[in-house]
Design a protein around this motif. Sequence first.
Motif, PDB file in Angstrom:
ATOM      1  N   TYR A 277      34.603  39.512  38.792  1.00  0.00           N
ATOM      2  CA  TYR A 277      34.535  40.386  39.991  1.00  0.00           C
ATOM      3  C   TYR A 277      35.720  41.326  39.927  1.00  0.00           C
ATOM      4  CZ  TYR A 277      30.801  37.313  40.819  1.00  0.00           C
ATOM      5  OH  TYR A 277      29.616  36.452  40.760  1.00  0.00           O
TER       6      TYR A 277
ATOM      7  N   ILE B 147      27.066  42.534  36.252  1.00  0.00           N
ATOM      8  CA  ILE B 147      27.115  42.202  37.365  1.00  0.00           C
ATOM      9  C   ILE B 147      25.739  42.685  38.154  1.00  0.00           C
ATOM     10  CG2 ILE B 147      28.031  42.260  39.676  1.00  0.00           C
ATOM     11  CD1 ILE B 147      30.923  42.202  38.258  1.00  0.00           C
TER      12      ILE B 147
ATOM     13  N   TYR C 265      31.939  41.870  44.818  1.00  0.00           N
ATOM     14  CA  TYR C 265      31.843  42.519  44.013  1.00  0.00           C
ATOM     15  C   TYR C 265      32.419  44.040  44.341  1.00  0.00           C
ATOM     16  CZ  TYR C 265      27.385  44.605  44.346  1.00  0.00           C
ATOM     17  OH  TYR C 265      26.342  45.112  44.900  1.00  0.00           O
TER      18      TYR C 265
ATOM     19  N   ASP D  27      30.818  35.685  45.251  1.00  0.00           N
ATOM     20  CA  ASP D  27      30.409  36.547  44.312  1.00  0.00           C
ATOM     21  C   ASP D  27      30.532  37.999  44.729  1.00  0.00           C
ATOM     22  OD1 ASP D  27      28.436  36.272  45.892  1.00  0.00           O
ATOM     23  OD2 ASP D  27      26.598  36.109  44.618  1.00  0.00           O
TER      24      ASP D  27
END
Length: 369
Positions: free
Chosen positions: A258, A321, A246, A244
């Motif tokens: 992402y 996010i 980013y 995950d």
Amino acid sequence: MNPRKLLFMGAIGISAFAFGQSQTVKVLEFVPAPGQFVNVLPSANSSTTQEEVNQSCADQLNNEMLVSLGPYGGYITVAFDHPVQNLLGSDLRICGNGYYSDRDPEYGLNTIGGEFEPGIVHVGVGDDVATAKWYQLAGWEYYTNEIHDFSITYYKPTEQTGPAEIPYSQFDDYIRWEATWTQNGEQCDSTGYHMKNVFHSQDYWPAWIKDETLTFTGAKLPNNAINYGTADAQYWVLYRYAADAYGYVDDSLNSDIYSTFDIDWAVDEDGNHVDLDAINFIRVTTGIFQYCGWLGESSTELTQFVDLHLIPGYDDDPIIITPREHGGIGSVIADERPSDDSIYDLMGRKVTNPTHGIYAKSGKLIYVK
């Protein structure tokens, strides 16, 4: 989070279409670091001007075609025909050409590795790119393993051919570089060469730049590559920092969330969060300094810039996010990808007794005094 985003200013989205705002970008700056795709993506020669190569980059990006920034420090600066508003959720999508490996020797199809060459994003606010105030979008590694003061100078080669003993090289000592940075409170420095590989024979120095040196200074991300093969039979996998992770261009699939960026991640030069209503300029810089044998230098590639707020319906269900927690210094890489205690030089060669300089260990940059 910017409180204005919570107000969800739908009227701004409507006005975007009313005034004919588009996804077309203009390229204002293009300064790649010398590398194997320079003068190719896009094409350039000794008669090309800066204005012409800027337009070639714009043509490539507006047609979703590749532009290469070269190794560490190479950058491109673009602008839409309108400011990008800072609304709820991600505001931009910036596409690259990253992909996952289907033959990761360690993780197989469960890999988070493949061909990922992360680029750092800065956003600018102002009427002119030369006087704009710039802010970095703090990505996954910003508060942990990122080096914030890396500086490198590349020297224009005087010859295009020379001795070649390194595997896949046609000229070992082709592009000389010198680097300095601070690590653990100590000043570090190193020097070396990038080879000209057998797959790309053109001049790696940007043809329209007549200077004898190019210097780039800024943030540097951890190295992310492992060679699972040997020096002669190399098999490289370049990993994301986490599943995950980013905040970086060319570090995910373009279809992933992402590959999107939130202006709310902006920080000033001291790492403090800043609230921005909108931004006028976007700059992407190759954020990694790494050489992967026959693959050559790691270089961020781009294919498209998208203002997400111009996509009909996006602001009704924006991409959210959640930023990583800022506490602590630790190695995220070690938790997410294989460990390799071997030490390699920047050409991908295993080193038994490293001397003074930069090396790669467990996918990260180390400095040997």
